[in-house]
Structure formats: structure tokens, C-alpha cells
Write an enzyme that holds these catalytic residues in place. Sequence first.
Site, PDB file in Angstrom:
ATOM      1  N   TYR A  58      68.600  33.028  44.317  1.00 33.94           N
ATOM      2  CA  TYR A  58      69.255  33.032  45.629  1.00 33.94           C
ATOM      3  C   TYR A  58      70.069  31.759  45.797  1.00 33.94           C
ATOM      4  O   TYR A  58      69.599  30.674  45.451  1.00 33.94           O
ATOM      5  CB  TYR A  58      68.220  33.118  46.749  1.00 33.94           C
ATOM      6  CG  TYR A  58      68.119  34.514  47.317  1.00 33.94           C
ATOM      7  CD1 TYR A  58      69.247  35.163  47.801  1.00 33.94           C
ATOM      8  CD2 TYR A  58      66.898  35.181  47.375  1.00 33.94           C
ATOM      9  CE1 TYR A  58      69.164  36.444  48.317  1.00 33.94           C
ATOM     10  CE2 TYR A  58      66.807  36.463  47.889  1.00 33.94           C
ATOM     11  CZ  TYR A  58      67.945  37.094  48.357  1.00 33.94           C
ATOM     12  OH  TYR A  58      67.862  38.362  48.873  1.00 33.94           O
ATOM     13  N   GLU A  60      72.495  31.151  48.813  1.00 31.72           N
ATOM     14  CA  GLU A  60      73.343  31.200  50.011  1.00 31.72           C
ATOM     15  C   GLU A  60      74.090  29.885  50.195  1.00 31.72           C
ATOM     16  O   GLU A  60      73.507  28.810  50.041  1.00 31.72           O
ATOM     17  CB  GLU A  60      72.498  31.439  51.275  1.00 31.72           C
ATOM     18  CG  GLU A  60      72.254  32.904  51.562  1.00 31.72           C
ATOM     19  CD  GLU A  60      70.919  33.365  51.047  1.00 31.72           C
ATOM     20  OE1 GLU A  60      70.439  32.779  50.053  1.00 31.72           O
ATOM     21  OE2 GLU A  60      70.356  34.304  51.642  1.00 31.72           O
ATOM     22  N   ASP A 204      96.345  43.567  48.243  1.00 30.27           N
ATOM     23  CA  ASP A 204      95.119  44.017  47.577  1.00 30.27           C
ATOM     24  C   ASP A 204      95.561  44.460  46.185  1.00 30.27           C
ATOM     25  O   ASP A 204      96.103  45.550  46.016  1.00 30.27           O
ATOM     26  CB  ASP A 204      94.513  45.171  48.378  1.00 30.27           C
ATOM     27  CG  ASP A 204      93.307  45.790  47.684  1.00 30.27           C
ATOM     28  OD1 ASP A 204      93.070  45.484  46.495  1.00 30.27           O
ATOM     29  OD2 ASP A 204      92.606  46.596  48.330  1.00 30.27           O
ATOM     30  N   THR A 230      89.465  43.475  43.087  1.00 29.71           N
ATOM     31  CA  THR A 230      88.213  43.706  42.381  1.00 29.71           C
ATOM     32  C   THR A 230      88.362  43.050  41.009  1.00 29.71           C
ATOM     33  O   THR A 230      89.468  42.688  40.604  1.00 29.71           O
ATOM     34  CB  THR A 230      87.922  45.217  42.203  1.00 29.71           C
ATOM     35  OG1 THR A 230      89.085  45.839  41.659  1.00 29.71           O
ATOM     36  CG2 THR A 230      87.559  45.875  43.515  1.00 29.71           C
ATOM     37  N   LYS A 233      88.673  46.319  37.192  1.00 29.28           N
ATOM     38  CA  LYS A 233      89.661  47.342  36.816  1.00 29.28           C
ATOM     39  C   LYS A 233      90.484  46.800  35.646  1.00 29.28           C
ATOM     40  O   LYS A 233      89.916  46.551  34.577  1.00 29.28           O
ATOM     41  CB  LYS A 233      90.491  47.722  38.040  1.00 29.28           C
ATOM     42  CG  LYS A 233      89.642  48.362  39.155  1.00 29.28           C
ATOM     43  CD  LYS A 233      90.473  48.870  40.296  1.00 29.28           C
ATOM     44  CE  LYS A 233      89.654  49.634  41.311  1.00 29.28           C
ATOM     45  NZ  LYS A 233      89.125  48.799  42.404  1.00 29.28           N
ATOM     46  N   ARG A 239      81.644  44.617  37.793  1.00 34.63           N
ATOM     47  CA  ARG A 239      81.871  45.166  39.130  1.00 34.63           C
ATOM     48  C   ARG A 239      81.850  43.992  40.085  1.00 34.63           C
ATOM     49  O   ARG A 239      80.918  43.185  40.047  1.00 34.63           O
ATOM     50  CB  ARG A 239      80.731  46.116  39.535  1.00 34.63           C
ATOM     51  CG  ARG A 239      80.552  47.336  38.689  1.00 34.63           C
ATOM     52  CD  ARG A 239      81.790  48.127  38.596  1.00 34.63           C
ATOM     53  NE  ARG A 239      82.114  48.806  39.818  1.00 34.63           N
ATOM     54  CZ  ARG A 239      82.374  50.103  39.885  1.00 34.63           C
ATOM     55  NH1 ARG A 239      82.324  50.862  38.815  1.00 34.63           N
ATOM     56  NH2 ARG A 239      82.702  50.649  41.027  1.00 34.63           N
TER      57      ARG A 239
HETATM   58  N1  DSN Z   1      87.667  53.700  43.681  1.00 39.08           N
HETATM   59  C1  DSN Z   1      88.837  52.884  43.473  1.00 39.08           C
HETATM   60  C2  DSN Z   1      89.865  53.602  42.678  1.00 39.08           C
HETATM   61  O1  DSN Z   1      89.507  54.497  41.934  1.00 39.08           O
HETATM   62  O2  DSN Z   1      91.038  53.286  42.768  1.00 39.08           O
HETATM   63  C3  DSN Z   1      89.386  52.341  44.724  1.00 39.08           C
HETATM   64  O3  DSN Z   1      88.393  51.685  45.418  1.00 39.08           O
END
Ligand code: DSN
Length: 433
Positions: A58, A60, A204, A230, A233, A239
Amino acid sequence: MEKENLIRNALQNSDSEIDKLVQAEAERQQYGLELIPSENFSSQAVREAMASPMNDKYAEGYPRKRYYGGNQVIDTVEELAIERAKQLFKCEHVNVQPYSGSPANAAAYFAVLNPGDTIMGMALAHGGHLTHGHKVNFSGKLYKTAQYGLSKETGKIDYDEIEKMAKEHQPKIIVSGATAYPREFDFKRFSEIAESVGAYSMADVAHIAGLIAGGVHQSPFPHTDIVTTTTHKTLRGPRGAMIMCREEDKLKEKYHAKSKWNLAQRIDRAVFPGLQGGPHEHQIAAKAVAFGEALKPEFKDYAAQIVKNAKVMSEILIEKGFDLVTGGTDNHLMLIDLTNKNITGQEAETALDKAGITVNKNAVPYDTRSPFDPSGIRLGTPAITTRGLKESECKYVAELIDKTINNHNNEEKLTEIRQEVKELCSKFLLYEL
Ligand code: DSN
């Protein structure tokens, strides 16, 4: 990529039920073609950091300012993640604690907006995201929203129309970025529009972060105030997510005159204690590993190959009569309107699944069908590029997609294509199974 180990000795011994499912998922990935454009294969190093004792701590607070003891090592890990992210994206401030993309966007809004303020973002039905102001999401419930779409003629962003809408709706933040947009974003133009109405600009970049890091898509910096992404990707990490921003709040006088915090401090306070509790430090360690990988020169080749692969696939698909929204792609993804092929998005997804090709059904701009069975499919090249496919194999993949769509009711043919997919995948193995 080299074949990697799936180390799970303890799992095999202690929970064979889950272990068998991990094995089954690894086999599905190994012998299928993963074309969902938001998915990728993280490295074994990233996965080892995720599975490390960092999971158990932890922490914080922020490095050197924690609410719990014992964070000497954790602090160094988080500082490394921040420094590497800054270097990778050439930005002033980074918060690496967001658990995932939606909480990152929530924290970004919490940092600068009050409930009832107006967010302007791309409509989900045109390729945006739930958190860009959709009415069923917190972003459309807590805030007023103005949702822009794409041009009916070109399927592309119409910047003049966005400017007109911004003048009409006077948003406090304008969000760029999408989940199903195959063209490059003009972040400078977005920021100029935001500035002209006294709004914050936010990008984003979840889908294209790896392309930005690899230098094959323009960067939102230095134009954009707040950038969320994120990390799993095109960036190929664990993740998770992060928020990047400038230090200074250019709109402080207009919106936060009485506050003692600059933009970076507002973002940090919005993530913790505003939204989240203990940061996931195993995930942050894995983000640091992924940023380290993305800083290597090979990552530039990877990013460029993603785009080359998408380009070649789009050319073959167009040749075969597929209707690509916007007429092609500049990035990692393609959005196909299947209306002229007399097959729905759901039927195509199911047939392609049977053939071992994973895509997702997707609405196309101005779709008249339901989101549960829309007119299109969305596919992309980040994951197949990671496993080593290049232009010649991608041409073949496009041909297999064409064959599958043409034979979607022919089970025998689909079984034959499944075999061809397996043979291709066997030449580009992911795991030692
Ligand atoms: N689930 C993501 C995507 O497939 O683009 C977006 O959050």
C-alpha cells in the site's frame, strides 16, 4: 518477438482449474489472429513486474510523501515510471497512478471542472468514448455535454464544425481522441479552438499513444493542456493509464483564481485523494518497464510497422470491395462499413471468430442499426505487429478476412480458413506452451 515463458508453476500446483483456463486463453491468443485495435501483447518483462511482490504494498500518496511506511523501494519505482514517461512524451508533468482509462479521464475532469460544466467530446456513435460525455456515463450525468460527430461526406473530423459548436456551447473543456477513428488528429487545431472559447484542451490518446511515442503520429504536446492515455494499447504496457499535463494552469485566472494549486497539482490531487485510494504499484512498476521498452530505438520500428501493416491491409480490403470509413487509414485501425457486403457487424464478428480472427463489431458514423448489431467492424494491427507479421503476411490476413466474409454461412469453408490461420500463427509463436 521471441517465444516467451508463461511461468505459472505455483498456479499449476495450487489451482488447476484457473491454471487450465490461463493455458486455454494463452492457446487462443497463440493460434488466433488478434485484430482488436485496442489490444496488444505485453512483454514477459512487463508481465513479470505485474506478478511481482509490488502487488502487495500500500502506498497512498506520492513518492516521498506517503501515508504508509516501507515505501522506500516503491518510491523509486514510481519516480522511475514518471521520469521515463516524461522523457517518452516530452511533457512537463505525469501522474502514473490511474488504474485505467476511465478513471484517468474522470480525474482529469475532476481537476478542472465543476458539476454542471460543459464537456465537448466526440460522440461514441461516431468513434468517441463513453467518458467523452455519453449520457449513460458519469461524464454525461455529472456534466452538460456537447457531442460532435464526423462529416457525413468524408467520415472525417470537421474542424470548422467543431469550432462552430464550441462557440455555441461554450464548453469548459474540449476533448479530442477516439476509439474508432482511422485518421490523424490535428491537436494544434483542437487546442486553438479550445483557446478561442476559453476552454481547456484535453486529448485522450489511449489508442495512439504508442504511435506518438514511436514518432509516427503528431504529439498533443506542447499544444494540449491535459493528455490522458491507457498504457496497454499501442503503448504495449500493462493494463492501466496515466495523465500528462503542463505544470501551469493557463486558465487559472478565469476558473480557479482563488486556488493555490497549479494544473499539475490539481491533477495529482484529483487522482489521490480525489478519486482513488492506494495506487497499484505492481502496475506502476510494469508501466516503468513498458516505458523503458518504448524508449528503445526498436520501438520506433515497431510503431512504423503497425502503420505500414494497417496501410497494406486497408489497400487489399479496398481492392476486395470493402467500404472503409474515410477511405483508408493513417494509423493502426480500420473501420469497415459492411452494408455493401450484405452482412451485419455481429454476423461478421461471429464468422471471423470461427475462422480464428478476432475483431469487434462497431457502429459506423450515422449508423442506422443498433449498437448490439451495428453495420461495421473495427480492426487493427498493433497485436499482430508485435508477434512479427509484416506487409506480406498482412496482405494474406486481409485476403483471409475477405474469404471469411464471402463464406460466412459456409461452416466447412470457415473450418478450412481456421486451419490457414493456425498455420500462419504457428510461424509467429507467442508463448512456450
Ligand atoms: N475498450 C476500449 C477500446 O476497445 O477501444 C476503449 O476503452
